[in-house]
Scaffold this motif. Structure first.
Motif, PDB file in Angstrom:
ATOM      1  N   LYS A  26       4.056   9.252   2.584  1.00  0.00           N
ATOM      2  CA  LYS A  26       5.418   9.884   2.258  1.00  0.00           C
ATOM      3  C   LYS A  26       5.479   9.494   0.750  1.00  0.00           C
ATOM      4  N   ASN A  27       4.799   8.973  -0.067  1.00  0.00           N
ATOM      5  CA  ASN A  27       5.452   8.856  -1.335  1.00  0.00           C
ATOM      6  C   ASN A  27       6.517   8.103  -1.313  1.00  0.00           C
ATOM      7  N   GLN A  28       6.676   6.974  -0.517  1.00  0.00           N
ATOM      8  CA  GLN A  28       8.108   6.178  -0.393  1.00  0.00           C
ATOM      9  C   GLN A  28       7.536   4.681  -0.588  1.00  0.00           C
ATOM     10  N   ALA A  29       6.369   4.449  -0.895  1.00  0.00           N
ATOM     11  CA  ALA A  29       5.971   3.066  -1.085  1.00  0.00           C
ATOM     12  C   ALA A  29       4.934   3.127  -2.153  1.00  0.00           C
ATOM     13  N   LYS A  30       4.807   2.118  -3.025  1.00  0.00           N
ATOM     14  CA  LYS A  30       3.791   1.937  -4.111  1.00  0.00           C
ATOM     15  C   LYS A  30       3.192   0.726  -4.126  1.00  0.00           C
ATOM     16  N   TYR A  31       1.906   0.518  -4.535  1.00  0.00           N
ATOM     17  CA  TYR A  31       1.170  -0.318  -4.863  1.00  0.00           C
ATOM     18  C   TYR A  31       1.758  -1.546  -5.914  1.00  0.00           C
ATOM     19  N   ALA A  32       2.396  -0.568  -6.759  1.00  0.00           N
ATOM     20  CA  ALA A  32       2.887  -1.574  -8.086  1.00  0.00           C
ATOM     21  C   ALA A  32       4.269  -2.251  -7.458  1.00  0.00           C
ATOM     22  N   THR A  33       5.059  -1.682  -6.775  1.00  0.00           N
ATOM     23  CA  THR A  33       6.442  -1.791  -6.322  1.00  0.00           C
ATOM     24  C   THR A  33       6.481  -2.757  -4.972  1.00  0.00           C
ATOM     25  N   SER A  34       5.688  -2.750  -4.105  1.00  0.00           N
ATOM     26  CA  SER A  34       5.783  -3.461  -2.904  1.00  0.00           C
ATOM     27  C   SER A  34       5.156  -4.954  -3.155  1.00  0.00           C
ATOM     28  N   PRO A  35       5.915  -5.904  -2.763  1.00  0.00           N
ATOM     29  CA  PRO A  35       5.698  -7.455  -3.103  1.00  0.00           C
ATOM     30  C   PRO A  35       4.362  -7.732  -2.248  1.00  0.00           C
ATOM     31  N   ALA A  36       4.054  -6.905  -1.068  1.00  0.00           N
ATOM     32  CA  ALA A  36       2.826  -7.506  -0.151  1.00  0.00           C
ATOM     33  C   ALA A  36       1.429  -6.561  -0.846  1.00  0.00           C
ATOM     34  N   ALA A  37       1.517  -5.512  -1.101  1.00  0.00           N
ATOM     35  CA  ALA A  37       0.656  -4.606  -1.497  1.00  0.00           C
ATOM     36  C   ALA A  37       0.015  -5.170  -2.808  1.00  0.00           C
ATOM     37  N   ILE A  38       0.578  -5.235  -3.886  1.00  0.00           N
ATOM     38  CA  ILE A  38       0.220  -5.684  -5.243  1.00  0.00           C
ATOM     39  C   ILE A  38      -0.380  -7.025  -5.186  1.00  0.00           C
ATOM     40  N   ARG A  39      -0.209  -7.955  -4.015  1.00  0.00           N
ATOM     41  CA  ARG A  39      -0.999  -9.123  -3.885  1.00  0.00           C
ATOM     42  C   ARG A  39      -2.575  -8.883  -4.139  1.00  0.00           C
ATOM     43  N   GLY A  40      -3.284  -7.938  -3.788  1.00  0.00           N
ATOM     44  CA  GLY A  40      -4.484  -7.876  -3.664  1.00  0.00           C
ATOM     45  C   GLY A  40      -4.967  -7.581  -5.019  1.00  0.00           C
ATOM     46  N   PHE A  41      -4.093  -6.893  -5.924  1.00  0.00           N
ATOM     47  CA  PHE A  41      -4.429  -6.780  -7.506  1.00  0.00           C
ATOM     48  C   PHE A  41      -4.184  -8.234  -7.978  1.00  0.00           C
TER      49      PHE A  41
END
Length: 441
Positions: free
Chosen positions: A226-241
């Protein structure tokens, strides 16, 4: 992006080398098939890569042995976007084969299943299908496909003799993983194998980390769509990068990481020249074919996150087998019998005869053969444990971008920082989401 591994041993099958070719039924049909009103012939469309053809031929042979009044003929199609277009075109024109193999997840949703496919929700074997798999072949409240093959894990393959020599334990947190890498580097072995000469292999620290993202943020996929979460701003999602960057910054990659390709990575791992290889379990078959010792010398563990209590495996489901709505009458009943066979222990045994499974099967009652490589066996406990596995993001969200593999190469090569890479990928997916007409984009 949709993760499409290209393993070293896969090639276009010589027997079906044209773009779309009908293979002669020959021995593929029942040997005692009798012409008459009680017999029926159906056609099965599968991929034209070597292993795809082997599996399809074996399924047809074993099914026909149990169903003498049904003949199954095999057609093949190319992989990738060309094959996708063939499937979509044949469905839209009503010219699809009676049964066909195709993707699950977002690509399955793209073929308008509620319009183009026959629901199998009323079939007695539905309760035996793995819940993770069923999610990827469901539209609305109806199930449309059965699994052909096993799961793949996005994980770390590791060299067991190196671990034994150094007295290391399988890590369940990223801190433990990096501590192991420090000891491995001190021993003179490359801690983490990367093969950026084939860019798709660079994505595992991001895509294989999604179980950890889902464990920390259970609603991430929904919000991401829904474009309400981003890799760059999610503390969990950015961990992969961040993990991709940390491995490079610590000097833990093999020296030739920029040019090495998948076969190089498998060789290093099998020979103990490298200790860890973040990759899909689908490559194990090729590795063992070339390096038989790897069947016992290479194990597998899930990409570790920050919380050991939530450690688990990110999985890619097997492909699906479907019946189009253009299949009717006696052919429809025969097609349903064929799907029931595929979704049974006998179907799993048939697939195992054709090649080493990529992972545990998605059908209850289907056990892995006793002689499968240890790395494949290592996946089973994650799937058996409640909350021990999660679908890869591409199976729970249609949002994906084409440039992730280039971005992860840049981050893993020190060209771009993790936060910048994550933000770049967020921009990359925007156009794709808008093309799909998703709300909020």
């Amino acid at each position: 992006m949709t993760f499409r591994p290209r393993t070293a041993g896969l090639a276009v099958a010589a027997a079906c080398s044209l773009a779309l070719t009908a293979c002669s039924a020959g021995s593929l049909g029942s040997s005692d098939e009798a012409a008459g009103s009680s017999s029926v012939t159906i056609t099965y469309l599968a991929g034209n890569q070597e292993q795809d053809v082997k599996e399809a031929q074996q399924l047809i042979k074993d099914f026909s042995a149990k169903n003498s009044s049904i003949t199954v003929k095999l057609e093949t199609r190319p992989a990738g976007s060309e094959g996708d277009n063939i499937v979509k075109t044949r469905l839209s024109t009503g010219d699809m084969t009676d049964v066909f193999a195709y993707n699950t997840g977002s690509l399955f949703q793209a073929i308008a299943p509620q319009k183009n496919l026959v629901s199998i929700s009323d079939q007695p074997y539905i309760g035996d299908l793995d819940d993770n798999f069923k999610k990827t072949v469901t539209a609305g409240d109806q199930v449309y496909g059965v699994p052909s093959g096993g799961f793949m894990g996005g994980a770390v393959l590791y060299n067991i003799p190196v671990y034994t020599k150094l007295g290391l334990k399988v890590p369940t947190t990223w801190a433990e993983f990096m501590a192991n890498n420090a000891k491995i580097k001190a021993s003179g072995v490359a801690p983490v194998i990367q093969t950026y000469g084939e860019t798709w292999t660079s994505q595992l620290f991001v895509l294989g980390d999604f179980h950890n993202v889902a464990a920390a943020e259970p609603d991430f996929a929904d919000k991401y769509t829904k474009n309400q979460a981003k890799y760059a701003t999610s503390p969990a999602a950015i961990r992969g990068f961040e993990h991709t960057q940390e491995v490079h910054d610590a000097g833990y990659e093999n020296k030739d990481f920029a040019s090495a390709k998948l076969p190089d990575g498998l060789r290093m791992l099998a020979q103990g020249k490298g200790a860890h290889y973040p990759i899909l379990s689908g490559v194990v078959n090729d590795m063992v074919d070339t390096y038989p010792n790897a069947a016992q010398d290479v194990g597998l563990f899930a990409l570790p996150g920050d919380d050991a209590s939530k450690n688990g495996l990110t999985v890619w489901t097997p492909g699906g087998v479907y019946i189009p709505t253009s299949t009717t009458g006696d052919k429809l009943e025969a097609a349903k019998k064929f799907l029931a066979f595929i979704a049974s222990p006998d179907g799993c045994k048939s697939l195992a005869t054709a090649g080493v499974p990529t992972g545990p099967y998605a059908v209850k009652g289907c056990d892995l053969p006793a002689d499968v490589p240890k790395s494949i066996k290592d996946m089973q406990p994650y799937l058996d444990k409640e909350g021990g596995s999660s679908l890869a993001l591409e199976f729970v969200s249609p949002v994906k971008g084409p440039s992730l593999e280039q971005i992860t190469v840049e981050v893993g090569s020190g060209i771009r920082k993790a936060k910048d890479g994550a933000a770049r990928y967020d921009d990359d997916v925007k156009k794709q989401a808008q093309q799909l007409g998703l709300a909020g984009w």
